[in-house]
Design an enzyme around this catalytic site. Structure first.
Site, PDB file in Angstrom:
ATOM      1  N   ASP A  41       0.838  -1.195   0.000  1.00 61.97           N
ATOM      2  CA  ASP A  41       0.000   0.000   0.000  1.00 61.97           C
ATOM      3  C   ASP A  41       0.879   1.253   0.000  1.00 61.97           C
ATOM      4  O   ASP A  41       1.857   1.338   0.746  1.00 61.97           O
ATOM      5  CB  ASP A  41      -0.852  -0.035   1.282  1.00 61.97           C
ATOM      6  CG  ASP A  41      -1.920   1.033   1.317  1.00 61.97           C
ATOM      7  OD1 ASP A  41      -2.824   0.985   0.459  1.00 61.97           O
ATOM      8  OD2 ASP A  41      -1.865   1.916   2.200  1.00 61.97           O
ATOM      9  N   GLU A  46      14.383 -15.346   0.286  1.00 62.47           N
ATOM     10  CA  GLU A  46      14.755 -16.423   1.216  1.00 62.47           C
ATOM     11  C   GLU A  46      13.742 -17.560   1.185  1.00 62.47           C
ATOM     12  O   GLU A  46      14.014 -18.654   1.663  1.00 62.47           O
ATOM     13  CB  GLU A  46      14.785 -15.899   2.659  1.00 62.47           C
ATOM     14  CG  GLU A  46      15.978 -15.061   3.010  1.00 62.47           C
ATOM     15  CD  GLU A  46      15.760 -14.382   4.363  1.00 62.47           C
ATOM     16  OE1 GLU A  46      14.933 -14.878   5.169  1.00 62.47           O
ATOM     17  OE2 GLU A  46      16.412 -13.357   4.593  1.00 62.47           O
TER      18      GLU A  46
HETATM   19  C1  GLC Z   1      -4.250   3.059  -0.649  1.00 58.81           C
HETATM   20  C2  GLC Z   1      -5.466   2.182  -0.486  1.00 58.81           C
HETATM   21  C3  GLC Z   1      -6.599   3.038  -0.046  1.00 58.81           C
HETATM   22  C4  GLC Z   1      -6.239   3.642   1.291  1.00 58.81           C
HETATM   23  C5  GLC Z   1      -4.919   4.387   1.210  1.00 58.81           C
HETATM   24  C6  GLC Z   1      -4.378   4.682   2.562  1.00 58.81           C
HETATM   25  O1  GLC Z   1      -4.397   3.995  -1.644  1.00 58.81           O
HETATM   26  O2  GLC Z   1      -5.718   1.506  -1.676  1.00 58.81           O
HETATM   27  O3  GLC Z   1      -7.797   2.336   0.047  1.00 58.81           O
HETATM   28  O4  GLC Z   1      -7.238   4.539   1.697  1.00 58.81           O
HETATM   29  O5  GLC Z   1      -3.936   3.641   0.568  1.00 58.81           O
HETATM   30  O6  GLC Z   1      -3.921   3.509   3.165  1.00 58.81           O
END
Ligand code: GLC
Length: 528
Positions: A210, A259
């Site tokens: 993310d 790993e």
């Molecule tokens: C990314 C995720 C989204 C979230 C953001 C903050 O863009 O896909 O859903 O709100 O990160 O974590």
């Protein structure tokens, strides 16, 4: 320690994989509380196997106060009780492997929840706490520190800083409940390598990273500049996105992934100014794939699509990474609605995507042709961006409405206890049950397309398309192995000489001898 894998160990399985995103809140509800959960996912894994996908990416199910639907993680090693338990997660991984499906979990390293133990201690211990160094705490500007330390804005709207009662401010690129980690701190780096190992030891096949472009901030946290418009996808490098220092982190993660046996992968959610900059995350000693948001953002226009496809393939070739393709996810308007041409255009877009070389990402419900739900009442909305100054125009709940599985009335087999977002009254015709066995349904189109992708040598692998001459508004290309994909992006039929036998079409065709009219908003796969 690596648990047994039932999936066939294959090198490079991910290079042409079709990866299906499950949004746990909205996939299937196993315990009847109106909220999707791991038990629900587990019970529907055979559906995903039969759909024909290779891997499943699960959006976050970790312990979280749910300020951003689980993207605010309080404990990276625990399951939120609303989704189940750690044994439930292990059962999902085990069952998936037994069905030949791989599991990718979401990793949220840019920020945690304000309820994470480190942040709670940082707050409780006050200014000078060493725990504050793991986040970005600063004094404010102005005479009494009453102004935020710099001019950065949250992606959900408003300032990217919140002041705590003792007077210091902390940085959050997203909601105030999502404090950003300070990735210059070795404890943060160590912690995430340990979290990677925790999930790899449980048998996951990879991670979706993310906000992969956001971890490292420019030294000194400089102002982004007066009048800059904050956008997820800017046309320049911002002081908090796509900083060069981020790549060291991914090199260190790659050594951890390597790993483990069986090609464990990481896919970056990296919003960068250009596809060339995205490719830098995919150098051979970094991550494996990145979402192709440039493609997702391309209009339904022949010239624009061709350009986006060429640019994407050209950018990935030097780093030997597969190009990925994506049309929908939990953050954007569903492509049936976004592309502006209804279901037929969405189906045509899907067949185009699935004919391209590389890996494709599907978002739950697109195989049912679900539209964006655009009339949710304000009082049921949960997306934090809706409540904060319309940073993303409050549009993310409409693609997160729980899936319709069966029956004539809501919750359409999603569970036995309603659904956390209301489903439209006219979704009975869109359920899995209603579409199964109907050769004209979108679900059967996806099943056929995915099954062909598994068996036809021209689909999936490779890094090239050969463009063919085509009338204005038509995209046509050949894939080595004897497949031609022809897409009419216009609304009007176009007469064409068929280059071969029709293998699959996004709309029912009426072929005459070798020459037929390709309807508007239609994609055909021909076998030469
Ligand atoms: C990314 C995720 C989204 C979230 C953001 C903050 O863009 O896909 O859903 O709100 O990160 O974590």
């Amino acid at each position: 320690m690596t648990p047994q894998h039932d999936v066939t160990p294959a090198t490079d399985w991910w290079r042409d994989a079709v990866i299906y995103q499950v949004y746990p809140r909205s996939f299937a509800d196993g315990n009847g509380d109106g909220m999707g959960d791991l038990a629900g996912i587990r019970s529907r894994l055979p559906y995903l196997r039969d759909l024909g996908v290779d891997a499943v990416w699960l959006s976050p199910f970790y312990a979280s106060p749910q300020a951003d639907a689980g993207y605010d993680v309080a404990d990276y090693r625990a399951i939120d009780p609303m989704f189940g338990t750690l044994p439930d997660a292990e059962a999902v991984i085990r069952d998936a492997h037994g069905l030949g499906l791989r599991i990718i979990v979401d990793l949220v390293p840019n920020h945690c929840s304000d309820q994470h133990a480190w942040f709670r201690r940082a707050l409780a211990e006050g200014p000078g706490s060493t725990l504050r160094e793991r986040f970005h705490f600063r004094k404010g500007r102005g005479e009494n520190g009453e102004q935020p330390p710099n001019d950065w804005e949250s992606l959900f709207g408003g300032p990217a800083w919140t002041r705590v009662p003792d007077g210091e401010w902390y940085l959050h690129l997203f909601a105030p409940e999502q404090p950003d980690f300070n990735w210059d701190h070795p404890a943060v780096r160590d912690e995430f390598r340990s979290v990677l190992r925790f999930w790899l030891d449980l048998g996951v096949d990879g991670f979706r990273v993310d906000v992969a472009h956001g971890l490292v901030k420019a030294p000194g946290l400089p102002d982004m500049g007066h009048g800059e418009q904050l956008r997820l996808l800017g046309n320049q490098v911002l002081p908090f996105f796509d900083q060069d220092g981020v790549h060291d982190i991914y090199r260190s993660w790659r050594t951890v992934l390597d790993e483990y046996a069986g090609d464990r992968i990481a896919v970056a959610e990296a919003w960068t100014p250009t596809v060339e900059r995205t490719a830098r995350y995919l150098r051979p000693d970094e991550l494996h794939q990145a979402f192709n948001f440039h493609y997702l953002n391309t209009d339904w226009d022949a010239a624009a699509l061709r350009e986006a496809i060429d640019t994407s393939l050209d950018a990935m070739r030097p780093v030997s990474a597969p190009t990925t393709w994506v049309l929908s996810n939990h953050d954007v308007v569903r492509h049936r609605t976004r592309l502006g041409g209804g279901l037929e255009r969405a189906r045509a877009a899907t067949l185009l995507m699935l004919a391209l070389p590389g890996s494709a990402y599907l978002y739950q419900g697109e195989e049912l042709g679900l539209p964006e739900v655009t009339d949710l009442p304000d009082e049921v909305r949960q997306d934090p961006s809706f409540f904060r100054d319309a940073g993303q125009e409050g549009l993310r709940d409409g693609c997160r409405v729980p899936l319709p599985w069966s029956g004539d009335v809501a919750p359409y087999g999603f569970g036995t206890g309603g659904s956390w977002l209301p489903q439209p009254a006219d979704w009975a015709a869109l359920t899995v049950e209603a579409q199964t066995g109907d050769p004209d349904s979108t679900l059967e189109l996806y099943r056929t397309a995915l099954s062909l992708r598994r068996t036809h040598p021209a689909l999936g692998a490779g890094a090239f398309v050969e463009w063919l001459d085509a009338p204005a508004g038509v995209v046509a290309f050949r894939r080595p192995g004897g497949l031609v994909c022809t897409v009419n992006t216009t609304a009007a039929p176009v007469r064409l000489a068929a280059p071969g036998r029709v293998l699959l079409s996004s709309r029912r065709l009426d072929p005459s001898d070798g020459d037929f009219a390709l309807p508007g908003d239609t994609t055909v796969w021909f076998e030469e």
